[in-house]
Scaffold this motif. Structure first.
Motif, PDB file in Angstrom:
ATOM      1  N   PHE A 189       0.831  -1.203   0.000  1.00 47.02           N
ATOM      2  CA  PHE A 189       0.000   0.000   0.000  1.00 47.02           C
ATOM      3  C   PHE A 189       0.866   1.253   0.000  1.00 47.02           C
ATOM      4  N   ALA A 190       1.878   1.277   0.853  1.00 45.60           N
ATOM      5  CA  ALA A 190       2.760   2.445   0.916  1.00 45.60           C
ATOM      6  C   ALA A 190       3.457   2.671  -0.425  1.00 45.60           C
ATOM      7  N   ASP A 191       3.942   1.616  -1.046  1.00 45.84           N
ATOM      8  CA  ASP A 191       4.647   1.745  -2.324  1.00 45.84           C
ATOM      9  C   ASP A 191       3.737   2.300  -3.415  1.00 45.84           C
ATOM     10  N   ALA A 192       2.455   1.936  -3.373  1.00 42.70           N
ATOM     11  CA  ALA A 192       1.521   2.368  -4.414  1.00 42.70           C
ATOM     12  C   ALA A 192       1.127   3.831  -4.281  1.00 42.70           C
ATOM     13  N   ASN A 193       1.374   4.426  -3.107  1.00 41.50           N
ATOM     14  CA  ASN A 193       0.841   5.759  -2.844  1.00 41.50           C
ATOM     15  C   ASN A 193       1.892   6.850  -2.705  1.00 41.50           C
ATOM     16  N   GLY A 194       3.101   6.602  -3.176  1.00 38.90           N
ATOM     17  CA  GLY A 194       4.076   7.667  -3.284  1.00 38.90           C
ATOM     18  C   GLY A 194       4.911   7.885  -2.039  1.00 38.90           C
ATOM     19  N   SER A 195       5.822   8.845  -2.136  1.00 38.38           N
ATOM     20  CA  SER A 195       6.842   9.034  -1.112  1.00 38.38           C
ATOM     21  C   SER A 195       6.295   9.563   0.207  1.00 38.38           C
ATOM     22  N   SER A 196       5.085  10.125   0.213  1.00 32.88           N
ATOM     23  CA  SER A 196       4.530  10.632   1.468  1.00 32.88           C
ATOM     24  C   SER A 196       4.035   9.510   2.370  1.00 32.88           C
ATOM     25  N   TRP A 197       3.899   8.303   1.817  1.00 33.09           N
ATOM     26  CA  TRP A 197       3.421   7.161   2.591  1.00 33.09           C
ATOM     27  C   TRP A 197       4.568   6.205   2.902  1.00 33.09           C
ATOM     28  N   GLN A 198       4.634   5.785   4.169  1.00 35.14           N
ATOM     29  CA  GLN A 198       5.570   4.766   4.619  1.00 35.14           C
ATOM     30  C   GLN A 198       4.773   3.615   5.232  1.00 35.14           C
ATOM     31  N   ALA A 199       5.398   2.469   5.333  1.00 39.35           N
ATOM     32  CA  ALA A 199       4.685   1.295   5.844  1.00 39.35           C
ATOM     33  C   ALA A 199       4.138   1.528   7.249  1.00 39.35           C
ATOM     34  N   PHE A 200       4.841   2.316   8.071  1.00 40.89           N
ATOM     35  CA  PHE A 200       4.370   2.522   9.444  1.00 40.89           C
ATOM     36  C   PHE A 200       3.186   3.487   9.528  1.00 40.89           C
ATOM     37  N   HIS A 201       2.747   4.025   8.391  1.00 43.50           N
ATOM     38  CA  HIS A 201       1.517   4.825   8.337  1.00 43.50           C
ATOM     39  C   HIS A 201       0.287   3.944   8.127  1.00 43.50           C
ATOM     40  N   VAL A 202       0.493   2.652   7.890  1.00 42.41           N
ATOM     41  CA  VAL A 202      -0.574   1.752   7.440  1.00 42.41           C
ATOM     42  C   VAL A 202      -0.796   0.648   8.470  1.00 42.41           C
ATOM     43  N   GLY A 203      -1.985   0.608   9.044  1.00 35.64           N
ATOM     44  CA  GLY A 203      -2.347  -0.476   9.949  1.00 35.64           C
ATOM     45  C   GLY A 203      -2.991  -1.620   9.186  1.00 35.64           C
ATOM     46  N   VAL A 204      -2.754  -2.838   9.642  1.00 35.35           N
ATOM     47  CA  VAL A 204      -3.327  -4.032   9.013  1.00 35.35           C
ATOM     48  C   VAL A 204      -4.057  -4.836  10.086  1.00 35.35           C
ATOM     49  N   LYS A 205      -5.351  -5.023   9.888  1.00 36.75           N
ATOM     50  CA  LYS A 205      -6.150  -5.814  10.819  1.00 36.75           C
ATOM     51  C   LYS A 205      -6.471  -7.162  10.187  1.00 36.75           C
ATOM     52  N   LEU A 206      -6.031  -8.231  10.838  1.00 36.00           N
ATOM     53  CA  LEU A 206      -6.341  -9.596  10.419  1.00 36.00           C
ATOM     54  C   LEU A 206      -7.354 -10.189  11.395  1.00 36.00           C
ATOM     55  N   ASN A 207      -8.176 -11.128  10.905  1.00 34.70           N
ATOM     56  CA  ASN A 207      -9.070 -11.802  11.843  1.00 34.70           C
ATOM     57  C   ASN A 207      -8.319 -12.915  12.564  1.00 34.70           C
ATOM     58  N   GLU A 208      -9.030 -13.639  13.415  1.00 35.39           N
ATOM     59  CA  GLU A 208      -8.366 -14.645  14.248  1.00 35.39           C
ATOM     60  C   GLU A 208      -7.794 -15.797  13.430  1.00 35.39           C
ATOM     61  N   ARG A 209      -8.201 -15.935  12.175  1.00 37.19           N
ATOM     62  CA  ARG A 209      -7.678 -16.991  11.303  1.00 37.19           C
ATOM     63  C   ARG A 209      -6.600 -16.469  10.361  1.00 37.19           C
ATOM     64  N   GLY A 210      -6.254 -15.185  10.497  1.00 39.60           N
ATOM     65  CA  GLY A 210      -5.175 -14.620   9.701  1.00 39.60           C
ATOM     66  C   GLY A 210      -5.595 -14.029   8.368  1.00 39.60           C
ATOM     67  N   TRP A 211      -6.908 -13.890   8.126  1.00 42.21           N
ATOM     68  CA  TRP A 211      -7.386 -13.304   6.873  1.00 42.21           C
ATOM     69  C   TRP A 211      -7.485 -11.786   7.014  1.00 42.21           C
ATOM     70  N   LEU A 212      -7.156 -11.075   5.944  1.00 42.84           N
ATOM     71  CA  LEU A 212      -7.225  -9.614   5.947  1.00 42.84           C
ATOM     72  C   LEU A 212      -8.662  -9.144   6.139  1.00 42.84           C
ATOM     73  N   GLN A 213      -8.869  -8.265   7.125  1.00 39.28           N
ATOM     74  CA  GLN A 213     -10.166  -7.641   7.358  1.00 39.28           C
ATOM     75  C   GLN A 213     -10.174  -6.172   6.949  1.00 39.28           C
ATOM     76  N   GLU A 214      -9.166  -5.433   7.416  1.00 40.49           N
ATOM     77  CA  GLU A 214      -9.146  -3.995   7.171  1.00 40.49           C
ATOM     78  C   GLU A 214      -7.722  -3.487   7.015  1.00 40.49           C
ATOM     79  N   ILE A 215      -7.619  -2.372   6.315  1.00 35.43           N
ATOM     80  CA  ILE A 215      -6.436  -1.523   6.355  1.00 35.43           C
ATOM     81  C   ILE A 215      -6.854  -0.231   7.040  1.00 35.43           C
ATOM     82  N   ARG A 216      -6.037   0.235   7.984  1.00 37.60           N
ATOM     83  CA  ARG A 216      -6.344   1.456   8.718  1.00 37.60           C
ATOM     84  C   ARG A 216      -5.227   2.465   8.482  1.00 37.60           C
ATOM     85  N   LEU A 217      -5.586   3.573   7.861  1.00 35.66           N
ATOM     86  CA  LEU A 217      -4.620   4.593   7.470  1.00 35.66           C
ATOM     87  C   LEU A 217      -4.598   5.694   8.518  1.00 35.66           C
TER      88      LEU A 217
END
Length: 247
Positions: A189-217
């Motif tokens: 996500f950070a790579d797709a959105n240019g130099s103003s975005w870094q990986a630590f700006h992006v939260g990743v929420k997985l469910n209890e089985r490890g599937w992606l639920q949300e991205i939180r910016l």
């Protein structure tokens, strides 16, 4: 899923002191998933009952939460309550906006403030391809937007500007990678959105089985990408992850 390109946010900030919106004049921006979405008719505004006490705390930043529809809809394809988003009758969705949330210090947030204006069916319908649930839109305005601004059209307008400024990576392709991790999801996500975005700006929420639920910016008070705190950062970079692509 083809990577979606959206125009960048040109200029905008929501000043929490007094909840005054200052936005430059920008042309209308097309939602990147609009070609998949048939906007339903909306005849009324759902009634939302608060599920907690009013909390009027200072706003120090914001979170834009994006929900991954294939995972959300996996157990809800036949649900009347989620028909627009999950039945396929109104289109197929990838990421949609869950909400734009004001943040306060020490992991708190304001909620259920006194709304100065009423949401209308027309306002809901206008944004159903971004947030494909009338009840979700009504709830996000009542719980979160009312603590940011006096008018629902301002809250939804700022949410749309942020949404339309993003580029979504090809998570369909990424989901097929061996050894997929939460870190790979946020870095893509950070790579797709240019130099103003870094990986630590992006939260990743997985469910209890490890599937992606949300991205939180994570955004500062001036709507600049900012480092997520631990609660919003979610899964550590080395945690194994999976992405449901739908059928």
């Amino acid at each position: 899923m083809v990577a979606a390109r959206r125009p960048r946010l040109l200029k905008g900030r929501l000043v929490s002191a007094g909840c005054v919106l200052i936005l430059a004049s920008v042309p209308a921006l097309a939602n990147a998933q609009a070609y998949q979405c048939r906007t339903p008719q909306v005849s009324s505004v759902p009634q939302i009952a608060p599920d907690g006490a009013r909390r009027d705390t200072p706003v120090t930043g914001y979170t834009l939460a994006l929900s991954w529809s294939p995972e959300f809809c996996k157990p809800r394809e036949d649900s009347r309550a989620h028909r627009v988003q999950c039945s396929g009758e109104n289109g197929r969705f990838g990421f949609v906006v869950h909400g734009l949330w004001p943040q306060s210090p020490r992991g708190s947030w304001p909620q259920w403030c006194a709304a100065q204006s009423r949401l209308t069916p027309a306002q809901i319908r206008e944004h159903m391809c971004m947030m494909p649930s009338a009840r979700l839109i009504a709830r996000q305005w009542a719980k979160h937007g009312s603590c940011m601004t006096r008018r629902p059209e301002t809250y939804l307008g700022v949410t749309r500007i942020l949404w339309d400024s993003l580029r979504i990576p090809d998570y369909d392709r990424i989901s097929r990678e061996e050894g997929l991790t939460a870190g790979r999801i946020r870095q893509a996500f950070a790579d797709a959105n240019g130099s103003s975005w870094q990986a630590f700006h992006v939260g990743v929420k997985l469910n209890e089985r490890g599937w992606l639920q949300e991205i939180r910016l994570c955004y500062s008070r001036r709507f600049r990408p900012t480092r997520c705190d631990d609660a919003r950062f979610g899964a550590r970079d080395d945690v194994a992850a999976r992405i449901w692509r739908g059928l």
